[in-house]
Design an enzyme around this catalytic site. Structure first.
Site, PDB file in Angstrom:
ATOM      1  N   LYS A 107       0.837  -1.190   0.000  1.00 36.43           N
ATOM      2  CA  LYS A 107       0.000   0.000   0.000  1.00 36.43           C
ATOM      3  C   LYS A 107       0.879   1.250   0.000  1.00 36.43           C
ATOM      4  O   LYS A 107       1.838   1.356   0.779  1.00 36.43           O
ATOM      5  CB  LYS A 107      -0.921   0.010   1.228  1.00 36.43           C
ATOM      6  CG  LYS A 107      -2.014  -1.045   1.187  1.00 36.43           C
ATOM      7  CD  LYS A 107      -3.039  -0.763   0.103  1.00 36.43           C
ATOM      8  CE  LYS A 107      -4.204  -1.736   0.158  1.00 36.43           C
ATOM      9  NZ  LYS A 107      -5.225  -1.421  -0.860  1.00 36.43           N
ATOM     10  N   ASP A 138      -0.082  -0.444  -4.620  1.00 37.06           N
ATOM     11  CA  ASP A 138      -1.496  -0.074  -4.730  1.00 37.06           C
ATOM     12  C   ASP A 138      -1.703   1.290  -4.100  1.00 37.06           C
ATOM     13  O   ASP A 138      -1.530   1.450  -2.891  1.00 37.06           O
ATOM     14  CB  ASP A 138      -2.360  -1.126  -4.030  1.00 37.06           C
ATOM     15  CG  ASP A 138      -3.843  -0.804  -4.105  1.00 37.06           C
ATOM     16  OD1 ASP A 138      -4.238   0.120  -4.846  1.00 37.06           O
ATOM     17  OD2 ASP A 138      -4.634  -1.485  -3.412  1.00 37.06           O
ATOM     18  N   GLU A 164      -1.202  -0.598  -9.131  1.00 39.28           N
ATOM     19  CA  GLU A 164      -2.661  -0.710  -9.040  1.00 39.28           C
ATOM     20  C   GLU A 164      -3.297   0.634  -8.715  1.00 39.28           C
ATOM     21  O   GLU A 164      -2.914   1.304  -7.759  1.00 39.28           O
ATOM     22  CB  GLU A 164      -3.017  -1.735  -7.959  1.00 39.28           C
ATOM     23  CG  GLU A 164      -4.507  -1.977  -7.790  1.00 39.28           C
ATOM     24  CD  GLU A 164      -4.805  -3.088  -6.805  1.00 39.28           C
ATOM     25  OE1 GLU A 164      -5.878  -3.038  -6.154  1.00 39.28           O
ATOM     26  OE2 GLU A 164      -3.971  -4.009  -6.660  1.00 39.28           O
ATOM     27  N   ASP A 190      -8.619  -1.189 -10.116  1.00 35.67           N
ATOM     28  CA  ASP A 190      -9.431  -1.812  -9.062  1.00 35.67           C
ATOM     29  C   ASP A 190     -10.699  -1.004  -8.858  1.00 35.67           C
ATOM     30  O   ASP A 190     -11.785  -1.389  -9.292  1.00 35.67           O
ATOM     31  CB  ASP A 190      -8.619  -1.911  -7.777  1.00 35.67           C
ATOM     32  CG  ASP A 190      -9.437  -2.440  -6.598  1.00 35.67           C
ATOM     33  OD1 ASP A 190     -10.570  -2.938  -6.807  1.00 35.67           O
ATOM     34  OD2 ASP A 190      -8.962  -2.370  -5.453  1.00 35.67           O
ATOM     35  N   LYS A 214     -13.121  -8.323  -7.615  1.00 37.71           N
ATOM     36  CA  LYS A 214     -13.528  -8.713  -6.271  1.00 37.71           C
ATOM     37  C   LYS A 214     -14.975  -9.197  -6.310  1.00 37.71           C
ATOM     38  O   LYS A 214     -15.848  -8.522  -6.861  1.00 37.71           O
ATOM     39  CB  LYS A 214     -13.372  -7.539  -5.296  1.00 37.71           C
ATOM     40  CG  LYS A 214     -11.921  -7.079  -5.157  1.00 37.71           C
ATOM     41  CD  LYS A 214     -11.762  -5.899  -4.222  1.00 37.71           C
ATOM     42  CE  LYS A 214     -10.297  -5.509  -4.099  1.00 37.71           C
ATOM     43  NZ  LYS A 214     -10.068  -4.327  -3.243  1.00 37.71           N
TER      44      LYS A 214
END
Length: 328
Positions: A107, A138, A164, A190, A214
């Site tokens: 992250k 991400d 991402e 995403d 997801k």
């Protein structure tokens, strides 16, 4: 399939699970579990999501709990380690929670942190996993286009697998992808998939090389599979900090995709300080099993949410169920 609200509420259990590490700004993860005809299922949209967005998550819970699943193409799913936006000194301890994982998603772009903090975290991960390990970052849409380009240049020497959601909008993703294409670093989408009115728009716009899929936010395994088929891009199946029940949903989705080239973000039970099963879907040898999860009544009792939070979640179930009835 439509399931009566009374059937959902009859088995609904609201839990509040402590996090082992603060993640996405939360220290506890709340979820509602239902026991459907096919087994236990989960409804756990983040608390800030409105009812319209959350209703898709309820559709996914119903799908997994009451409908048949597609055939499995693989019994195990390779998963990545997930590294929260922690100081570089904390990286080694978190990696230890993901035994055997060859890929780490890091992250970055955390509010209040600097690019130097992100770079130190990325560098420490690379040091620990060695040259053969895989690193993806991400940003959760947290950068401007210029900030994304600057950060990708700063991280490039650490050999990124992909970046991402560097920016929030599809136009911004397309611009970043154009600017860094010469570097050979793919862009993954995403939020531009799971939070979009049209989850295929980012693929049609040529704004991403990879889609992060997801199950809960996309309405369930069957709907997610149809998006994968229509998009025609490589995918990574990921989770939304689910309990092992929700991770099981994601694992069944990943197991049914014809071609799965990337390790998946389904190892996040390792970030929880507790779970709802005695046999959680924790990474072992870098993989999780594809299986239904047997929920523990004792753990449901131990981590039951308090009366106010339970009432809040059950009211949310009722509201989102009404929305599903309207759109059915």
């Amino acid at each position: 399939m439509t399931v009566p609200l009374s059937d959902l509420l009859a088995t609904a259990r609201v839990v509040s699970l402590p996090m082992a590490t603060r993640f996405r700004g939360i220290d506890t993860r709340e979820a509602v579990l239902f026991e459907g005809e096919r087994g236990w299922t989960e409804f756990s949209p983040f608390v800030e999501y409105d009812d319209s967005e959350a209703s898709t998550w309820l559709a996914a819970a119903i799908d997994f709990g009451w409908n048949d699943l597609p055939p499995r193409r693989r019994p195990h799913i390779r998963v990545n380690a997930t590294m929260p936006a922690v100081p570089a000194g904390d990286v080694e301890g978190i990696l230890a929670r993901f035994p055997g994982c060859r890929t780490v998603k890091i992250k970055v772009a955390e509010p209040g942190q600097l690019l130097a903090d992100d770079t130190a975290r990325v560098a420490r991960v690379r040091e620990l996993i060695g040259p053969d390990g895989r690193i993806r970052v991400d940003a959760n849409g947290g950068w401007t286009v210029d900030e994304a380009e600057r950060a990708i240049h700063a991280f490039a020497k650490y050999d990124l697998e992909y970046v991402e959601q560097p920016c929030a909008t599809i136009d911004e993703l397309a611009e970043v992808r154009t600017r860094v294409k010469y570097m050979g670093i793919p862009i993954a989408a995403d939020e531009s998939v799971r939070k979009a009115d049209d989850p295929l728009e980012v693929a049609r716009a040529g704004a991403a090389d990879i889609l992060v899929i997801k199950a809960q936010p996309l309405g369930g395994v069957a709907k997610a599979l149809s998006i994968v088929a229509e998009a025609g891009l490589p995918v990574v199946v990921s989770s939304a900090l689910d309990t092992s029940v929700g991770l099981s949903m994601g694992a069944h989705l990943a197991a049914s995709i014809p071609q799965l080239d990337f390790d998946c973000g389904l190892g996040t039970a390792a970030l929880l300080g507790a779970d709802v099963t005695e046999e959680p879907l924790l990474p072992r040898d870098g993989k999780i099993d594809v299986r239904r999860v047997a929920v523990s009544g004792g753990l449901l009792d131990r981590y039951a949410a308090d009366e106010d939070r339970t009432a809040w979640w059950l009211a949310r179930v009722a509201r989102t169920h009404r929305l599903l009835q309207v759109t059915a």
